[in-house]
Design an enzyme around this catalytic site. Structure first.
Site, short mmCIF file in Angstrom:
data_model
loop_
_atom_site.label_atom_id
_atom_site.label_comp_id
_atom_site.label_asym_id
_atom_site.label_seq_id
_atom_site.Cartn_x
_atom_site.Cartn_y
_atom_site.Cartn_z
N LYS A 47 34.93 17.23 9.65
CA LYS A 47 34.66 15.73 10.03
C LYS A 47 35.56 15.12 11.17
O LYS A 47 35.14 14.42 11.80
CB LYS A 47 34.44 15.01 8.63
N GLY A 48 37.02 15.59 10.86
CA GLY A 48 37.85 14.87 11.85
C GLY A 48 37.66 15.46 13.14
O GLY A 48 37.62 14.57 14.14
N GLU A 145 38.56 13.77 4.05
CA GLU A 145 38.44 15.10 4.05
C GLU A 145 39.96 15.78 3.99
O GLU A 145 40.02 17.13 4.11
CB GLU A 145 37.52 15.81 4.99
N ASN A 190 28.08 6.80 4.16
CA ASN A 190 26.43 7.11 4.08
C ASN A 190 25.92 6.42 2.95
O ASN A 190 26.95 6.06 2.04
CB ASN A 190 26.29 8.43 4.74
N GLY A 229 20.71 7.40 7.63
CA GLY A 229 19.96 8.62 8.06
C GLY A 229 18.98 8.06 9.14
O GLY A 229 19.10 7.14 9.81
N GLY A 232 18.61 4.45 9.91
CA GLY A 232 19.49 3.82 11.07
C GLY A 232 20.75 3.36 10.39
O GLY A 232 21.25 3.93 9.71
N ASP A 259 29.60 11.78 11.49
CA ASP A 259 30.83 11.92 12.14
C ASP A 259 30.82 11.24 13.50
O ASP A 259 31.49 10.45 14.08
CB ASP A 259 31.46 13.42 12.43
N ASN A 283 24.08 4.51 17.12
CA ASN A 283 22.61 5.03 16.55
C ASN A 283 22.01 5.94 17.68
O ASN A 283 21.40 6.95 17.22
CB ASN A 283 21.74 3.78 16.64
P1 ATP Z 1 25.94 14.15 7.87
O1 ATP Z 1 24.70 14.79 8.06
O2 ATP Z 1 26.92 14.36 9.20
O3 ATP Z 1 26.69 14.07 6.94
P2 ATP Z 1 25.80 11.39 7.10
O4 ATP Z 1 24.67 11.55 5.98
O5 ATP Z 1 26.91 11.00 7.23
O6 ATP Z 1 25.44 12.60 8.47
P3 ATP Z 1 23.41 9.93 8.02
O7 ATP Z 1 23.31 8.66 7.54
O8 ATP Z 1 22.49 10.96 7.77
O9 ATP Z 1 25.01 10.25 8.16
O10 ATP Z 1 23.30 9.99 9.57
C1 ATP Z 1 24.03 8.93 10.57
C2 ATP Z 1 23.49 8.26 11.54
O11 ATP Z 1 22.72 9.41 12.33
C3 ATP Z 1 22.26 7.26 11.15
O12 ATP Z 1 22.90 6.08 10.93
C4 ATP Z 1 21.32 7.41 12.36
O13 ATP Z 1 22.00 6.72 13.37
C5 ATP Z 1 21.26 8.99 12.96
N1 ATP Z 1 20.41 9.56 12.19
C6 ATP Z 1 20.53 10.43 11.09
N2 ATP Z 1 19.24 11.18 10.68
C7 ATP Z 1 18.47 10.64 11.81
C8 ATP Z 1 17.19 10.80 12.29
N3 ATP Z 1 16.24 11.60 11.31
N4 ATP Z 1 16.63 10.16 13.06
C9 ATP Z 1 17.44 9.46 13.80
N5 ATP Z 1 18.49 9.01 13.92
C10 ATP Z 1 19.11 9.60 12.83
O1 RIB Z 2 30.09 16.14 8.71
C1 RIB Z 2 29.92 17.52 8.96
C2 RIB Z 2 30.93 18.37 8.67
O2 RIB Z 2 31.39 18.30 7.30
C3 RIB Z 2 30.80 20.04 8.97
O3 RIB Z 2 31.35 20.29 10.38
C4 RIB Z 2 31.75 20.55 7.80
O4 RIB Z 2 32.85 21.19 8.34
C5 RIB Z 2 32.13 19.46 7.02
O5 RIB Z 2 33.55 18.91 6.83
#
Ligand code: ATP
Ligand code: RIB
Length: 320
Positions: A47-48, A145, A190, A229, A232, A259, A283
């Site tokens: 993540k970092g 993390e 999230n 997600g 938004g 991230d 976004n």
């Molecule tokens: P990660 O998969 O890295 O753990 P996360 O769960 O921390 O992601 P999410 O809330 O899933 O974060 O997504 C972060 C941002 O990515 C959302 O706020 C949005 O801006 C964008 N995003 C994620 N999924 C979509 C999608 N299906 N369509 C458009 N934008 C998206």
């Molecule tokens: O947010 C995505 C990241 O989470 C991946 O790159 C993985 O290394 C975990 O830290």
């Protein structure tokens, strides 16, 4: 408009190698699935590191303080960060633990499941950090993390120097002592992380507001920004709340979307102090990242985000 004065962002967080497997579906307990049409690859992640690469690709002076093993993965990651223009002077080599590893399963929908083996990340100690502050950062950027004591010490060192702290509250940690963070500029979980801290799933405006109010009683943060997600993002400033719909894209792999989102929001906010334009830019950047595979491999540059916005505006005015 983005101010052109370069800001220095100190990222104190994790570095991993990601083993990414693209699959049709995750196996049930006790089941073996042979993925004849699947693929696997090793991708730089953490993540970092994903956030550090984002800052660098947006043109910030990014200083990355992290811990990797004294192994081939650690050396490979350091070279990659250098190639991105990241300042790696405060990367630490851990002789006792290997470089962190994440196993990532990505299904056809683009949704992922991640298991992290922290390795050296979990061995980041309070005494590892003070040197990094000699870069005179404009902002300190943290996630959960690495070892808790390192996160708490980073906040203490930042407060002592009057440096604003930005926190991407990932991964989900219901047991993190949030009060020890002190003053935070933006705290951004999230949906899963929000539920872990507050017990509330932010699935719509009403529940997001309830969760954000609860979070603001737990963290001394100016802004709570919840990543939602494909819905938004949601922001609460203590008196008003705002909703920022996501871009309409077809997701391929959401790994690192969070991230990228928090790093771009922080970058833009540190540049011009406008939380609304910072979230809108985040976004767009995160939506571009979900259309690409992998972690650091999916991160757009500032030029790509500006081009996306230009094309979207052109399309909008043509439709009028
Ligand atoms: P990660 O998969 O890295 O753990 P996360 O769960 O921390 O992601 P999410 O809330 O899933 O974060 O997504 C972060 C941002 O990515 C959302 O706020 C949005 O801006 C964008 N995003 C994620 N999924 C979509 C999608 N299906 N369509 C458009 N934008 C998206
Ligand atoms: O947010 C995505 C990241 O989470 C991946 O790159 C993985 O290394 C975990 O830290």
């Amino acid at each position: 408009m983005v101010d052109l004065v370069k800001k220095t962002i100190l990222v104190i967080s994790s570095a991993n190698i990601d083993l990414v497997q693209k699959i049709d579906r995750v196996p049930y307990s006790g089941e073996t699935v042979v993925e004849n049409d699947g693929t696997y690859s090793y991708v730089p992640g953490g993540k970092g590191a994903n956030s550090a690469v984002t800052f660098a690709r947006f043109g910030a002076d990014c200083v990355f303080c992290c811990k990797v093993g004294a192994d081939a993965n650690g050396a490979k990651l350091k070279n990659l960060y250098k190639a991105e223009g990241i300042d790696t002077r405060f990367m630490i080599e851990d002789s006792e633990n290997p470089t962190g590893l994440a196993s990532i399963l990505v299904e056809k929908t683009g949704k992922n499941r991640i298991i992290v083996f922290p390795g050296a990340n979990g061995n980041m100690r309070a005494e590892d950090l003070e040197d990094a502050f000699t870069c005179y950062p404009d902002a300190v950027y943290l996630q959960f993390e690495i070892a808790d004591e390192a996160v708490i010490e980073a906040c203490r060192l930042a407060a002592e120097r009057g440096v604003p702290v930005f926190i991407d509250a990932a991964p989900a940690r219901f047991d993190f002592p949030l009060k020890k963070l002190g003053e935070v500029e933006i705290f951004s979980p999230n949906e899963t992380e929000c539920r872990a801290f507050t017990g509330i799933t932010p699935s719509n405006e009403e529940s997001a507001l309830k969760a954000a109010i609860r979070l603001r009683n737990m963290v001394n943060a100016k802004y709570i920004v919840i990543k939602m997600g494909e819905k938004g993002a949601f922001m609460f400033d203590g008196s008003e709340y705002f909703v920022y719909p996501a871009e309409n894209v077809v997701p391929v792999d959401t790994t690192a979307a969070g991230d990228v989102f928090t790093a771009v929001m922080t970058y833009s906010y540190v540049q011009n102090g406008n939380i609304h334009s910072a979230i809108r830019m985040a976004n767009v950047a995160a939506s571009i990242s979900v259309t690409r595979a992998g972690a650091s491999t999916s991160i757009p540059t500032l030029a790509e985000v500006l081009e996306y916005r230009r094309a979207a505006e052109e399309k909008e005015s043509a439709a009028e």
